[in-house]
Design a protein around this motif. Structure first.
Motif, mmCIF file in Angstrom:
data_model
loop_
_atom_site.group_PDB
_atom_site.id
_atom_site.type_symbol
_atom_site.label_atom_id
_atom_site.label_comp_id
_atom_site.label_asym_id
_atom_site.label_seq_id
_atom_site.Cartn_x
_atom_site.Cartn_y
_atom_site.Cartn_z
ATOM 1 N N ILE A 177 35.303 18.820 8.254
ATOM 2 C CA ILE A 177 36.161 19.999 8.227
ATOM 3 C C ILE A 177 36.203 20.541 6.805
ATOM 4 C CG2 ILE A 177 38.457 20.926 8.705
ATOM 5 C CD1 ILE A 177 38.949 18.527 10.517
ATOM 6 N N THR A 178 35.876 21.811 6.638
ATOM 7 C CA THR A 178 35.969 22.474 5.337
ATOM 8 C C THR A 178 36.580 23.853 5.528
ATOM 9 O OG1 THR A 178 33.698 23.297 5.577
ATOM 10 C CG2 THR A 178 34.005 21.251 4.326
ATOM 11 N N ILE A 179 36.961 24.454 4.426
ATOM 12 C CA ILE A 179 37.517 25.805 4.457
ATOM 13 C C ILE A 179 36.655 26.699 3.574
ATOM 14 C CG2 ILE A 179 39.500 27.247 3.887
ATOM 15 C CD1 ILE A 179 41.269 24.840 4.511
ATOM 16 N N GLU A 180 36.168 27.777 4.154
ATOM 17 C CA GLU A 180 35.327 28.718 3.429
ATOM 18 C C GLU A 180 35.798 30.136 3.715
ATOM 19 O OE1 GLU A 180 31.213 28.161 4.239
ATOM 20 O OE2 GLU A 180 31.206 26.026 3.724
ATOM 21 N N ASP A 181 36.060 30.873 2.652
ATOM 22 C CA ASP A 181 36.493 32.269 2.777
ATOM 23 C C ASP A 181 37.716 32.418 3.671
ATOM 24 O OD1 ASP A 181 34.295 33.050 1.200
ATOM 25 O OD2 ASP A 181 32.996 33.135 2.968
ATOM 26 N N GLY A 182 38.646 31.475 3.555
ATOM 27 C CA GLY A 182 39.886 31.544 4.315
ATOM 28 C C GLY A 182 39.767 31.153 5.768
ATOM 29 N N LYS A 183 38.585 30.715 6.202
ATOM 30 C CA LYS A 183 38.383 30.294 7.581
ATOM 31 C C LYS A 183 38.043 28.807 7.633
ATOM 32 C CE LYS A 183 36.695 34.739 9.323
ATOM 33 N NZ LYS A 183 35.584 35.425 10.037
ATOM 34 N N LEU A 184 38.350 28.224 8.763
ATOM 35 C CA LEU A 184 38.034 26.809 8.961
ATOM 36 C C LEU A 184 36.602 26.679 9.468
ATOM 37 C CD1 LEU A 184 39.944 24.306 8.645
ATOM 38 C CD2 LEU A 184 39.919 24.171 11.134
ATOM 39 N N VAL B 235 31.259 25.397 13.993
ATOM 40 C CA VAL B 235 32.239 26.270 14.625
ATOM 41 C C VAL B 235 33.183 26.795 13.545
ATOM 42 C CG1 VAL B 235 34.051 26.448 16.374
ATOM 43 C CG2 VAL B 235 32.138 24.881 16.727
ATOM 44 N N THR B 236 33.458 28.091 13.575
ATOM 45 C CA THR B 236 34.431 28.670 12.640
ATOM 46 C C THR B 236 35.637 29.160 13.425
ATOM 47 O OG1 THR B 236 33.400 30.854 12.752
ATOM 48 C CG2 THR B 236 32.663 29.354 11.004
ATOM 49 N N ALA B 237 36.801 29.156 12.784
ATOM 50 C CA ALA B 237 38.019 29.596 13.446
ATOM 51 C C ALA B 237 38.994 30.136 12.423
ATOM 52 C CB ALA B 237 38.657 28.442 14.219
ATOM 53 N N GLU B 238 39.748 31.143 12.845
ATOM 54 C CA GLU B 238 40.853 31.642 12.036
ATOM 55 C C GLU B 238 42.020 30.663 12.152
ATOM 56 O OE1 GLU B 238 40.850 34.276 10.151
ATOM 57 O OE2 GLU B 238 39.106 35.445 10.821
#
Length: 264
Positions: free
Chosen positions: A153-160, A173-176
């Motif tokens: 799990i990482t955070i990039e540009d304010g998204k997970l 998978v990316t998510a807000e």
């Protein structure tokens, strides 16, 4: 950049590494009894480790929630020694023998009471019953997008950004946020915590807040309606053993089909 608010759900269970000799069944109450030390579910420790790695990269506050009839703050203080910022115990006699749905319902009320959050992490399953249901039910109750079986799990540009296990490898998978993620053991074990640090936390950690049904606004009657687990003996259906003979496989199949038709 605002502080990221992470909630980790951690269950206290009997040590899954305990020998089989520590496990017995009470024939009268039909309960499994494990005479072993209590520990944090290893999968929930994976979730805490994922939270701590996020905290290393950015400003974040980690709150740990643990639910049960009686939760040991001694066992759960390990999460604070590891690097969590806050521990809240959810304990009440009404929280005994809850099924997955009612467990998730109580956790959802606790998370709402705790306030704003960006990320909820749970283990992929509990280390005792292995149901793998509470996390995703909790996400549904909170109205959150859910990602299960996360290995990173990482955070990039304010998204997970999550690497999610699949039978053939993993997918990205990316998510807000806010979002709920169930964490798999591929994340890695919880980091080593020295015994000295744990003992220091026990001596100087102060009191741990505890919320019961009244604090959470959950009634005993509501929990019963949700589904407190009750154990009962299976009904006596009787037995009918038949030996079917035939000269060929086709003849045996015909006789077996005739028996099934008669049972309908």
């Amino acid at each position: 950049m605002k502080e990221l608010r992470i909630i980790v759900c951690a269950k206290e269970i009997p040590d899954p590494e305990a020998p089989l000799s520590d496990v017995s069944v009470n024939p009268e109450t039909m309960e499994v009894i494990v005479d072993a030390p209590q520990v944090i579910s290893p999968f929930d420790e994976n979730a805490l480790e994922a939270a701590l790695r996020i905290k290393e990269d950015r400003d974040a506050k980690i709150t740990v929630l643990s639910l049960g009839k009686k939760v040991s703050d001694t066992v759960l203080r390990k999460t604070l020694a590891a690097g969590a910022d806050e521990l809240i115990l959810l304990q009440d006699t009404a929280f005994e023998r809850l099924d997955s749905y009612s467990t998730a319902a109580v956790l959802a009320e606790a998370i709402r009471k705790r306030g704003e959050y960006d990320l909820v992490l749970t283990g992929r399953q509990a280390g005792d019953w292995d149901s793998a249901q509470v996390g995703l039910i909790l996400g549904e109750m909170l109205g959150l997008p859910c990602i299960n079986l996360a290995r990173e799990i990482t955070i990039e540009d304010g998204k997970l950004l999550v690497k999610k296990n699949t039978p053939g490898g993993y997918e990205r998978v990316t998510a807000e946020m806010p979002v709920l993620v169930t964490v798999s053991n591929e994340v890695g074990e919880l980091r080593y915590i020295s015994r000295t640090k744990i003992l220091m936390m026990l001596r100087t950690g102060g009191s741990i807040p505890s919320w019961n049904t009244e604090a959470l606004g959950v009634t005993h009657e509501a929990l019963k309606k949700m589904g407190i687990v009750e154990l009962s003996s299976p009904p006596d259906m009787g037995r009918d053993c038949q030996f079917l003979e035939g000269a060929t496989p086709a003849e045996k199949a015909e006789k077996l089909a005739a028996v099934f038709k008669a049972l309908r």
